[in-house]
Design an enzyme around this catalytic site. Structure first.
Site, PDB file in Angstrom:
ATOM      1  N   CYS A 291       5.027 -12.092  -1.571  1.00 33.69           N
ATOM      2  CA  CYS A 291       5.890 -12.024  -2.763  1.00 33.69           C
ATOM      3  C   CYS A 291       7.114 -11.433  -2.595  1.00 33.69           C
ATOM      4  O   CYS A 291       7.935 -11.536  -3.344  1.00 33.69           O
ATOM      5  CB  CYS A 291       4.841 -11.057  -3.742  1.00 33.69           C
ATOM      6  SG  CYS A 291       4.540  -9.511  -2.798  1.00 33.69           S
TER       7      CYS A 291
ATOM      8  N   ARG B 202      10.307 -17.467  -9.611  1.00 29.39           N
ATOM      9  CA  ARG B 202      10.230 -16.030 -10.551  1.00 29.39           C
ATOM     10  C   ARG B 202      11.276 -16.582 -11.566  1.00 29.39           C
ATOM     11  O   ARG B 202      11.070 -16.336 -12.843  1.00 29.39           O
ATOM     12  CB  ARG B 202      10.683 -14.951  -9.686  1.00 29.39           C
ATOM     13  CG  ARG B 202       9.745 -14.567  -8.762  1.00 29.39           C
ATOM     14  CD  ARG B 202       8.501 -13.815  -9.379  1.00 29.39           C
ATOM     15  NE  ARG B 202       8.513 -12.750 -10.283  1.00 29.39           N
ATOM     16  CZ  ARG B 202       8.820 -11.530  -9.943  1.00 29.39           C
ATOM     17  NH1 ARG B 202       8.744 -11.185  -8.738  1.00 29.39           N
ATOM     18  NH2 ARG B 202       9.176 -10.743 -10.964  1.00 29.39           N
TER      19      ARG B 202
HETATM   20  N1   CP Z   1       8.378  -9.875  -5.773  1.00 27.80           N
HETATM   21  C1   CP Z   1       9.175  -8.986  -6.533  1.00 27.80           C
HETATM   22  O1   CP Z   1       8.789  -8.383  -7.479  1.00 27.80           O
HETATM   23  O2   CP Z   1      10.191  -8.297  -5.673  1.00 27.80           O
HETATM   24  P1   CP Z   1      11.229  -7.093  -6.194  1.00 27.80           P
HETATM   25  O3   CP Z   1      10.331  -5.865  -6.017  1.00 27.80           O
HETATM   26  O4   CP Z   1      12.603  -7.076  -5.476  1.00 27.80           O
HETATM   27  O5   CP Z   1      11.573  -7.286  -7.625  1.00 27.80           O
HETATM   28  N1  NVA Z   2       2.536  -4.633  -3.821  1.00 32.60           N
HETATM   29  C1  NVA Z   2       3.888  -4.622  -3.786  1.00 32.60           C
HETATM   30  C2  NVA Z   2       4.709  -5.488  -4.352  1.00 32.60           C
HETATM   31  C3  NVA Z   2       6.185  -5.523  -4.450  1.00 32.60           C
HETATM   32  C4  NVA Z   2       6.924  -6.846  -5.120  1.00 32.60           C
HETATM   33  C5  NVA Z   2       4.267  -3.008  -4.215  1.00 32.60           C
HETATM   34  O1  NVA Z   2       3.724  -2.699  -5.248  1.00 32.60           O
HETATM   35  O2  NVA Z   2       5.267  -2.482  -3.696  1.00 32.60           O
END
Ligand code: CP
Ligand code: NVA
Length: 306
Positions: free
Chosen positions: A261, A289
């Site tokens: 992600c 996204r």
């Molecule tokens: N994957 C995601 O939500 O990235 P950010 O934390 O940069 O928004």
């Molecule tokens: N699991 C991670 C996802 C970041 C997009 C967090 O919560 O930091």
């Protein structure tokens, strides 16, 4: 009645597919350079208790491309629940803007925002779930495989917020999910129970190798999520056998693609070699996204309701 997106489990299979259709149309229009201002004058308030690159930029770009405008509210701006109660923030915003997106620590904060707001509230990541991420990821998978039925995903790493949403999303859409975590880092029991009720619980593993055998996609995420930084050193040791590297990929089929992600901690949960390889679809996930959240915002804002 207004709808929110607190958990991906708030949506039905049909509703997820409807959002995918909207996202596909909007992605196509953008690619063709055609205007698609379906939400003219709509204002989106974006509340952040944690940092972000993708979520902020894709929501802000998305609402602008739909003809609206996004307002970024940094952690220090409103100090949710400290300067003012969560309910009061929601009630005030409901008088001025059309949509709220919030990234919070406690999942309960999103629930409280949604309860008090008279406008749709979108979970932009909480300690328990990341529904927008997983909507985009399942959309990305659908683009790669066409028919989702029979697709196998192996989650390797922490049973965290992204993993929780993936469990519910795959159960709703009928994909097969294996989840490999160290002992004590399994996903939330309530989420697994919900997936059981949906008839598709994930298979749990404590060893990544058997989990990736036959997998079409391997998905990993940081070992230490935002808010748990004090555990980082311990986690680096516990999770070391769960690194997604060339050796692990050798147990998966050649066509297997790798997902993350982002942000990635290169050299921890994933090696440079793998994240930069042709198997990696992390940038497709990041791009989607934008499209999926535009679809979601349009779907939540339709005058007659979704
Ligand atoms: N994957 C995601 O939500 O990235 P950010 O934390 O940069 O928004
Ligand atoms: N699991 C991670 C996802 C970041 C997009 C967090 O919560 O930091």
């Amino acid at each position: 009645m207004k709808r929110d997106l607190i958990s991906i489990g708030d949506l039905s299979r049909e509703e997820i597919l409807a959002i995918f259709r909207l996202a596909r149309e909007l992605k196509e229009k953008r690619r063709e350079g055609k205007k698609h201002e379906l939400l003219p004058g709509f204002i989106l308030a974006m509340i952040f208790e944690k940092p972000s690159l993708r979520t902020r930029v894709t929501f802000e770009t998305g609402i602008e491309e739909l003809g609206g405008h996004g307002i970024y509210l940094a952690p220090a701006d409103i100090q949710l629940g400290k300067r003012e109660s969560v309910g009061d923030v929601a009630r005030n915003l409901s008088r001025w803007v059309h949509l709220i997106m919030a990234r919070t620590f406690a999942h309960q904060t999103i629930i409280d925002l949604a309860r008090a707001a008279t406008i749709p509230v979108i979970n932009g990541l909480s300690d328990e779930e990341h529904p927008c991420q997983v909507l985009g990821d399942l959309f990305t998978i659908s683009e790669k495989v066409g028919d989702l039925g029979g697709t196998k995903i192996a989650w390797v790493g922490d049973g965290n917020n992204v993993c929780n949403s993936l469990i519910l999303g795959t159960a709703l859409l009928g994909l097969e999910l294996r989840v490999a975590t160290p002992e004590g880092y399994e996903p939330k029991a309530e989420i697994i129970k919900r997936a059981e009720e949906l008839g598709r619980p994930p298979r749990l593993f404590h060893d990544p190798e058997p989990a990736v055998v036959g997998a079409d996609f391997i998905y990993t995420d940081v070992w230490t999520s935002m808010g748990r930084e004090e555990e980082a050193e311990k986690r680096r040791k516990v999770f070391a056998p769960f690194q997604v590297n060339r050796d692990l990929l050798a147990h998966a089929p050649d066509h297997c693609r790798v997902m993350h992600c982002l942000p990635a901690h290169r050299g921890e949960e994933i090696t440079d070699e793998v994240i930069d390889s042709k198997s990696s679809i992390v940038l497709d996930q990041a791009e989607n996204r934008l499209h999926i959240q535009k679809g979601l915002m349009v779907w939540l804002s339709r005058p007659s309701g979704p």
